[in-house]
Design a protein around this motif. Structure first.
Motif, PDB file in Angstrom:
ATOM      1  N   GLU A 173      50.426  46.957  27.269  1.00  0.00           N
ATOM      2  CA  GLU A 173      49.537  46.204  28.164  1.00  0.00           C
ATOM      3  C   GLU A 173      48.413  45.655  27.290  1.00  0.00           C
ATOM      4  O   GLU A 173      48.086  46.231  26.247  1.00  0.00           O
ATOM      5  N   ARG A 205      57.579  46.089  26.237  1.00  0.00           N
ATOM      6  CA  ARG A 205      58.043  47.329  26.890  1.00  0.00           C
ATOM      7  C   ARG A 205      59.531  47.503  26.662  1.00  0.00           C
ATOM      8  O   ARG A 205      60.300  46.562  26.848  1.00  0.00           O
ATOM      9  N   GLU A 207      62.216  48.254  28.129  1.00  0.00           N
ATOM     10  CA  GLU A 207      62.730  48.395  29.497  1.00  0.00           C
ATOM     11  C   GLU A 207      64.188  48.842  29.465  1.00  0.00           C
ATOM     12  O   GLU A 207      64.984  48.308  28.694  1.00  0.00           O
ATOM     13  N   PHE A 215      62.717  37.922  34.878  1.00  0.00           N
ATOM     14  CA  PHE A 215      61.886  38.804  35.715  1.00  0.00           C
ATOM     15  C   PHE A 215      61.380  40.020  34.933  1.00  0.00           C
ATOM     16  O   PHE A 215      60.206  40.359  34.989  1.00  0.00           O
ATOM     17  N   GLN A 222      50.843  38.781  29.378  1.00  0.00           N
ATOM     18  CA  GLN A 222      49.976  39.198  30.481  1.00  0.00           C
ATOM     19  C   GLN A 222      48.673  38.410  30.426  1.00  0.00           C
ATOM     20  O   GLN A 222      48.209  38.021  29.354  1.00  0.00           O
ATOM     21  N   GLU A 224      45.076  39.408  31.797  1.00  0.00           N
ATOM     22  CA  GLU A 224      44.443  40.560  32.444  1.00  0.00           C
ATOM     23  C   GLU A 224      42.924  40.465  32.413  1.00  0.00           C
ATOM     24  O   GLU A 224      42.341  39.935  31.466  1.00  0.00           O
ATOM     25  N   TYR A 272      46.683  56.112  35.412  1.00  0.00           N
ATOM     26  CA  TYR A 272      45.251  55.802  35.357  1.00  0.00           C
ATOM     27  C   TYR A 272      44.692  55.328  36.692  1.00  0.00           C
ATOM     28  O   TYR A 272      43.497  55.113  36.817  1.00  0.00           O
ATOM     29  N   MET A 290      54.980  40.660  41.591  1.00  0.00           N
ATOM     30  CA  MET A 290      54.626  39.507  40.770  1.00  0.00           C
ATOM     31  C   MET A 290      53.405  39.883  39.930  1.00  0.00           C
ATOM     32  O   MET A 290      53.404  39.744  38.724  1.00  0.00           O
ATOM     33  N   TYR A 291      52.359  40.383  40.608  1.00  0.00           N
ATOM     34  CA  TYR A 291      51.130  40.794  39.929  1.00  0.00           C
ATOM     35  C   TYR A 291      50.720  42.194  40.422  1.00  0.00           C
ATOM     36  O   TYR A 291      51.143  42.628  41.489  1.00  0.00           O
ATOM     37  N   GLY A 292      49.824  42.831  39.657  1.00  0.00           N
ATOM     38  CA  GLY A 292      49.318  44.137  40.073  1.00  0.00           C
ATOM     39  C   GLY A 292      47.795  44.148  40.081  1.00  0.00           C
ATOM     40  O   GLY A 292      47.158  43.503  39.241  1.00  0.00           O
ATOM     41  N   ARG A 296      41.028  51.409  38.343  1.00  0.00           N
ATOM     42  CA  ARG A 296      41.252  52.389  37.269  1.00  0.00           C
ATOM     43  C   ARG A 296      40.116  53.399  37.175  1.00  0.00           C
ATOM     44  O   ARG A 296      40.100  54.226  36.259  1.00  0.00           O
ATOM     45  N   GLU A 329      41.118  46.132  37.991  1.00  0.00           N
ATOM     46  CA  GLU A 329      41.936  45.370  37.038  1.00  0.00           C
ATOM     47  C   GLU A 329      42.997  44.506  37.734  1.00  0.00           C
ATOM     48  O   GLU A 329      44.012  45.007  38.199  1.00  0.00           O
ATOM     49  N   GLY A 333      51.295  38.484  35.274  1.00  0.00           N
ATOM     50  CA  GLY A 333      52.315  38.193  34.264  1.00  0.00           C
ATOM     51  C   GLY A 333      52.530  36.684  34.178  1.00  0.00           C
ATOM     52  O   GLY A 333      52.605  36.017  35.211  1.00  0.00           O
ATOM     53  N   ARG A 336      56.132  36.133  35.234  1.00  0.00           N
ATOM     54  CA  ARG A 336      56.237  36.423  36.677  1.00  0.00           C
ATOM     55  C   ARG A 336      55.546  35.354  37.514  1.00  0.00           C
ATOM     56  O   ARG A 336      55.615  35.348  38.721  1.00  0.00           O
TER      57      ARG A 336
HETATM   58  N1  GAP Z   1      47.352  46.724  32.638  1.00  0.00           N
HETATM   59  C1  GAP Z   1      48.062  46.995  33.835  1.00  0.00           C
HETATM   60  C2  GAP Z   1      49.482  46.765  33.727  1.00  0.00           C
HETATM   61  O1  GAP Z   1      49.995  46.504  32.657  1.00  0.00           O
HETATM   62  P1  GAP Z   1      51.685  46.602  35.152  1.00  0.00           P
HETATM   63  O2  GAP Z   1      51.861  46.547  36.645  1.00  0.00           O
HETATM   64  O3  GAP Z   1      52.506  47.586  34.404  1.00  0.00           O
HETATM   65  O4  GAP Z   1      50.128  46.853  34.919  1.00  0.00           O
HETATM   66  C3  GAP Z   1      51.128  44.076  34.970  1.00  0.00           C
HETATM   67  O5  GAP Z   1      51.933  45.143  34.557  1.00  0.00           O
HETATM   68  C4  GAP Z   1      51.958  42.806  35.156  1.00  0.00           C
HETATM   69  O6  GAP Z   1      52.653  42.490  33.959  1.00  0.00           O
HETATM   70  C5  GAP Z   1      53.027  42.910  36.232  1.00  0.00           C
HETATM   71  O7  GAP Z   1      52.495  42.715  37.524  1.00  0.00           O
HETATM   72  C6  GAP Z   1      53.948  41.784  35.818  1.00  0.00           C
HETATM   73  O8  GAP Z   1      53.406  40.545  36.228  1.00  0.00           O
HETATM   74  C7  GAP Z   1      53.893  41.852  34.298  1.00  0.00           C
HETATM   75  N2  GAP Z   1      55.016  42.650  33.723  1.00  0.00           N
HETATM   76  C8  GAP Z   1      55.067  43.984  33.578  1.00  0.00           C
HETATM   77  N3  GAP Z   1      56.219  44.359  32.986  1.00  0.00           N
HETATM   78  C9  GAP Z   1      56.908  43.218  32.744  1.00  0.00           C
HETATM   79  C10 GAP Z   1      58.176  42.923  32.135  1.00  0.00           C
HETATM   80  N4  GAP Z   1      58.950  43.874  31.612  1.00  0.00           N
HETATM   81  N5  GAP Z   1      58.584  41.624  32.080  1.00  0.00           N
HETATM   82  C11 GAP Z   1      57.796  40.634  32.563  1.00  0.00           C
HETATM   83  N6  GAP Z   1      56.602  40.852  33.128  1.00  0.00           N
HETATM   84  C12 GAP Z   1      56.152  42.125  33.228  1.00  0.00           C
END
Ligand code: GAP
Length: 461
Positions: A173, A205, A207, A215, A222, A224, A272, A290-292, A296, A329, A333, A336
């Motif tokens: 992040e 990440r 994943e 997606f 990001q 942020e 957190y 889509m977003y978070g 925190r 926070e 993305g 996204r």
């Molecule tokens: N700092 C907080 C944070 O990182 P998160 O919900 O894990 O929170 C935030 O991630 C945003 O990052 C998500 O809402 C999404 O838009 C984007 N995101 C997270 N993982 C992703 C991935 N593997 N591929 C594309 N976008 C991703």
């Protein structure tokens, strides 16, 4: 039908140069994408507009561009080394791996176990069994399993040796460099409370579950903001940022009727977070994040203070009181944002495919054509018009003299170009050109001298 929308968008993206599968000529690399000439334009538009809206146009938010590689101790203090975990199960037959929190019928618990209805079977839909140990079976038939823990941070090594001292992570992040630079920004700018620090950049990440198309990818961008507040104001500020996120999504052209907020329950919340709400978009396969938006608390600043020995406190100028600010926070993305934009813009009409991007997002702003490619005077005036528009209009302008005019219009519609300018025989006589509107397909004649202002005005409305 909705699935076919996704397939149509994927096909168009490749055909017209928005994005391509990563490492394609070597057989690809799962969950990676490269952005082509049009994709990079839209991504840059998204980032530029976001920066302008949340940093340049506000006096309470400061920009930052922190590193991707950070001292490993940062991830220990932030809790990512211990808690940035995914829980996975593997199929005995097809060997596919699945994230437990992404499997329907599985409920991940805070202690890392998972409850599943009846016997756990492979989510691929085949009659395969999962390689899991059931260590409890409840009377109602529910099984409790212990999935494998897996840290989602990418590892790398700094220097010539690959020993544990050299271990480093690619940031998962962007947020942490904001916390570790909190004191630097406060010292340099003496901001008044509340204030925020914003950053745009790559995050990585590892994943396990594959997402569809862009997606869920291994590397993504990001945007942020860590917004520093007094504890007692968090609920109010949280609500304000919920509205800001929604307004932004609508501003870039996402259909509001496909958006909703969803609250995380305690099991789902990150280590957190005291409260998290996702802004979800209705993708062809259903509503997904889509977003978070997370509250925190003072988790990050107080933990970094403890681990680093540097007190990341804020001193109230009026009361002289020193305290750890709390943080709301909003995290956006870039990809996204891009995917919903593409899905909402796509329209198949009787005679054409048209991407109905809002003008500030469109990858190409204006295309210029000579009516005929074999008439030198038409081509020369079209080139001159194109060069002038490049100087006055912010964004990509295209020149096209291939094929016939009808095909050129359809070709621009398919990539969402809002306006096409054609230099024809009348242009040579009276210095006017036609301007065709993508959405109405109507044309009007404009004098070349007024063309830039006319288009700038249309593109900004
Ligand atoms: N700092 C907080 C944070 O990182 P998160 O919900 O894990 O929170 C935030 O991630 C945003 O990052 C998500 O809402 C999404 O838009 C984007 N995101 C997270 N993982 C992703 C991935 N593997 N591929 C594309 N976008 C991703």
């Amino acid at each position: 039908m909705e699935e076919s929308l996704l397939n149509n968008v994927i096909a168009l993206c490749k055909r017209r140069g928005f994005m391509f599968a990563g490492s394609e000529i070597y057989g690809g690399l799962a969950n990676t994408y490269d952005f082509g000439p049009l994709g990079v334009e839209i991504k840059n538009n998204i980032k530029k507009l976001w920066w302008k809206r949340f940093v340049q146009k506000r006096k309470d938010i400061f920009g930052l561009d922190g590193g991707i590689l950070l001292n490993r101790k940062i991830w220990e203090a932030s809790g990512h080394t211990a808690s940035f975990l995914d829980y996975l199960v593997e199929c005995k037959t097809c060997h596919k791996r699945f994230r437990v929190d992404h499997i329907e019928g599985f409920q991940l618990q805070k202690d890392g176990t998972a409850e599943c209805q009846s016997l756990p079977s492979c989510p691929s839909g085949e009659k395969h069994t999962l390689n899991v140990e059931i260590f409890q079976k409840k009377e109602d038939g529910t099984s409790i399993i212990k999935p494998r823990r897996f840290n989602g941070m990418f590892r790398t090594y700094i220097g010539a040796t690959e020993d544990s001292d050299a271990l480093a992570y690619l940031r998962p992040e962007t947020a942490q460099a904001i916390f570790t630079n909190f004191k630097n920004v406060v010292n340099a700018f003496s901001p008044s409370f509340p204030f925020g620090i914003a950053q745009i950049g790559k995050a990585f990440r590892n994943e396990i579950t594959t997402g569809y198309f862009i997606f869920r990818t291994l590397e993504f961008e990001q945007m942020e903001i860590e917004y520093f507040i007094k504890k007692e104001n968090w609920e109010n500020v949280f609500k304000i940022w919920q509205d800001e996120m929604m307004d932004w999504a609508v501003f870039v052209g996402i259909d509001k009727s496909k958006l909703r907020f969803r609250e995380h329950d305690e099991q789902e919340r990150s280590h957190y977070s005291k409260r998290t709400v996702d802004l979800e978009y209705q993708f062809p396969t259903g509503f997904k994040e889509m977003y978070g938006l997370a509250y925190r608390g003072d988790f990050d600043l107080s933990n970094h203070s403890k681990h680093s020995g540097v007190a990341l406190l804020f001193k109230d100028k009026e009361t002289n009181e020193e305290f750890f600010p709390h943080v709301v926070e909003p995290s956006f993305g870039v990809e996204r944002t891009l995917l919903p934009l593409l899905l909402d813009a796509y329209a198949q009409e009787e005679k054409r495919i048209v991407m109905r991007f809002v003008p500030h997002i469109a990858p190409v702003k204006v295309a210029v054509f000579p009516l005929l490619a074999n008439k030198d005077d038409l081509v020369a005036l079209a080139h001159q018009t194109y060069e002038n528009l490049k100087k006055s209009i912010d964004g990509l302008i295209m020149f096209d003299d291939r094929g016939n005019i009808g095909k050129r219009y359809f070709s621009q519609d398919e990539i969402g170009t809002p306006f096409c300018v054609t230099v024809d025989f009348q242009s040579l006589e009276d210095n006017t050109v036609t301007v065709r509107d993508r959405d109405t397909t109507k044309q009007e004649r404009i004098s070349i001298g007024k063309l830039s202002d006319f288009l700038i005005n249309k593109l900004s409305s």
